[in-house]
Write a protein that holds these residues in place. Structure first.
Motif, mmCIF file in Angstrom:
data_model
loop_
_atom_site.group_PDB
_atom_site.id
_atom_site.type_symbol
_atom_site.label_atom_id
_atom_site.label_comp_id
_atom_site.label_asym_id
_atom_site.label_seq_id
_atom_site.Cartn_x
_atom_site.Cartn_y
_atom_site.Cartn_z
ATOM 1 N N ASP A 104 0.861 -1.174 0.000
ATOM 2 C CA ASP A 104 0.000 0.000 0.000
ATOM 3 C C ASP A 104 0.900 1.228 0.000
ATOM 4 N N GLU A 105 0.518 2.260 -0.717
ATOM 5 C CA GLU A 105 1.400 3.410 -0.891
ATOM 6 C C GLU A 105 1.428 4.337 0.305
ATOM 7 N N TYR A 106 0.748 3.989 1.380
ATOM 8 C CA TYR A 106 0.790 4.790 2.586
ATOM 9 C C TYR A 106 1.215 3.945 3.777
ATOM 10 N N TYR A 107 1.601 4.644 4.817
ATOM 11 C CA TYR A 107 1.892 3.978 6.075
ATOM 12 C C TYR A 107 0.559 3.675 6.754
ATOM 13 N N LEU A 108 0.264 2.409 6.960
ATOM 14 C CA LEU A 108 -1.034 1.995 7.488
ATOM 15 C C LEU A 108 -1.052 1.817 8.987
ATOM 16 N N GLY A 109 0.095 1.783 9.606
ATOM 17 C CA GLY A 109 0.130 1.583 11.043
ATOM 18 C C GLY A 109 -0.503 0.275 11.442
ATOM 19 N N SER A 110 -1.175 0.285 12.578
ATOM 20 C CA SER A 110 -1.731 -0.945 13.127
ATOM 21 C C SER A 110 -2.881 -1.516 12.298
ATOM 22 N N LEU A 111 -3.356 -0.768 11.326
ATOM 23 C CA LEU A 111 -4.426 -1.270 10.462
ATOM 24 C C LEU A 111 -3.903 -2.176 9.357
ATOM 25 N N CYS A 112 -2.602 -2.310 9.274
ATOM 26 C CA CYS A 112 -2.018 -2.992 8.119
ATOM 27 C C CYS A 112 -2.407 -4.459 8.033
ATOM 28 N N LEU A 113 -2.763 -5.077 9.146
ATOM 29 C CA LEU A 113 -3.162 -6.483 9.113
ATOM 30 C C LEU A 113 -4.670 -6.646 8.916
ATOM 31 N N ARG A 114 -5.435 -5.642 9.266
ATOM 32 C CA ARG A 114 -6.892 -5.771 9.262
ATOM 33 C C ARG A 114 -7.525 -5.251 7.973
ATOM 34 N N ARG A 115 -6.841 -4.349 7.285
ATOM 35 C CA ARG A 115 -7.435 -3.727 6.106
ATOM 36 C C ARG A 115 -6.740 -4.195 4.839
ATOM 37 N N ASP A 116 -6.894 -5.465 4.529
ATOM 38 C CA ASP A 116 -6.272 -5.970 3.303
ATOM 39 C C ASP A 116 -6.914 -5.349 2.065
ATOM 40 N N ASP A 117 -8.114 -4.816 2.221
ATOM 41 C CA ASP A 117 -8.792 -4.173 1.081
ATOM 42 C C ASP A 117 -8.155 -2.856 0.697
ATOM 43 N N TRP A 118 -7.281 -2.315 1.536
ATOM 44 C CA TRP A 118 -6.632 -1.047 1.234
ATOM 45 C C TRP A 118 -5.375 -1.229 0.370
ATOM 46 N N TYR A 119 -4.862 -2.437 0.312
ATOM 47 C CA TYR A 119 -3.610 -2.645 -0.405
ATOM 48 C C TYR A 119 -3.818 -2.477 -1.907
ATOM 49 N N ASP A 120 -2.821 -1.888 -2.553
ATOM 50 C CA ASP A 120 -2.976 -1.510 -3.953
ATOM 51 C C ASP A 120 -2.547 -2.608 -4.922
ATOM 52 N N VAL A 121 -1.470 -3.283 -4.615
ATOM 53 C CA VAL A 121 -0.904 -4.265 -5.541
ATOM 54 C C VAL A 121 -0.587 -5.537 -4.771
ATOM 55 N N TRP A 122 -0.879 -6.676 -5.393
ATOM 56 C CA TRP A 122 -0.649 -7.984 -4.778
ATOM 57 C C TRP A 122 0.257 -8.821 -5.672
ATOM 58 N N GLY A 123 1.042 -9.683 -5.015
ATOM 59 C CA GLY A 123 1.813 -10.660 -5.756
ATOM 60 C C GLY A 123 0.952 -11.857 -6.124
ATOM 61 N N GLN A 124 1.569 -12.816 -6.789
ATOM 62 C CA GLN A 124 0.816 -13.976 -7.273
ATOM 63 C C GLN A 124 0.672 -15.071 -6.221
ATOM 64 N N GLY A 125 1.443 -14.987 -5.145
ATOM 65 C CA GLY A 125 1.348 -15.949 -4.063
ATOM 66 C C GLY A 125 2.369 -17.060 -4.166
ATOM 67 N N THR A 126 2.715 -17.627 -3.023
ATOM 68 C CA THR A 126 3.609 -18.773 -2.963
ATOM 69 C C THR A 126 3.044 -19.755 -1.936
ATOM 70 N N GLN A 127 3.008 -21.022 -2.306
ATOM 71 C CA GLN A 127 2.361 -22.026 -1.466
ATOM 72 C C GLN A 127 3.302 -22.507 -0.371
ATOM 73 N N VAL A 128 2.772 -22.560 0.835
ATOM 74 C CA VAL A 128 3.483 -23.138 1.972
ATOM 75 C C VAL A 128 2.651 -24.307 2.488
ATOM 76 N N THR A 129 3.278 -25.469 2.567
ATOM 77 C CA THR A 129 2.602 -26.660 3.063
ATOM 78 C C THR A 129 3.430 -27.252 4.198
ATOM 79 N N VAL A 130 2.783 -27.419 5.343
ATOM 80 C CA VAL A 130 3.463 -27.960 6.516
ATOM 81 C C VAL A 130 2.835 -29.309 6.841
ATOM 82 N N SER A 131 3.631 -30.343 6.798
ATOM 83 C CA SER A 131 3.131 -31.685 7.068
ATOM 84 C C SER A 131 3.305 -32.025 8.553
ATOM 85 N N SER A 132 2.394 -32.837 9.046
ATOM 86 C CA SER A 132 2.443 -33.196 10.471
ATOM 87 C C SER A 132 3.290 -34.436 10.707
#
Length: 127
Positions: free
Chosen positions: A99-127
């Protein structure tokens, strides 16, 4: 054009570690926030951690506090997420976003504010 590219995901046993990277380019912002989010099948997207680029202020979700560490490398334009003591419940598709601004403590709760997203990377943890 702003671009984010995640890497570092994979398959690991419970108790193991992984380090995710988020390399970005095309930023012209004075300060910005980079966040890591994850989404498991059938679940809502969850804020994992975020960092302000200029001051390096960090925030963590309750489920990862004490196990994950976010950091930045200004010279490489890269944000890292070091994940230790991984659990099967950490299994998810992990995304970084900016996000192009400093979001402070809202950065985890307001994912709708973020402007650009990556494509993602899969993490799998086996038991």
């Amino acid at each position: 054009e702003v671009q984010l590219v995640e890497s570092g995901g994979g398959l690991v046993q419970a108790g193991g570690s992984l380090r995710l990277s988020c390399a970005f380019s095309g930023f012209t912002f004075d300060d910005y926030t980079i966040g890591w989010f994850r989404q498991a099948p059938g679940k809502e997207r969850e804020g994992v951690s975020c960092i302000s680029w200029k001051e390096g202020v960090t925030y963590y979700g309750d489920s990862v506090k004490g196990r994950f560490t976010i950091s930045r490398d200004n010279a490489k334009n890269t944000v890292y997420l070091q994940m230790d003591s991984l659990r099967p419940e950490d299994t998810a598709l992990y995304y970084c976003a900016v996000d192009e601004y400093y979001l402070g403590s809202l950065c985890l709760r307001r994912d709708d504010w973020y402007d650009v997203w990556g494509q993602g990377t899969q993490v799998t943890v086996s038991s």
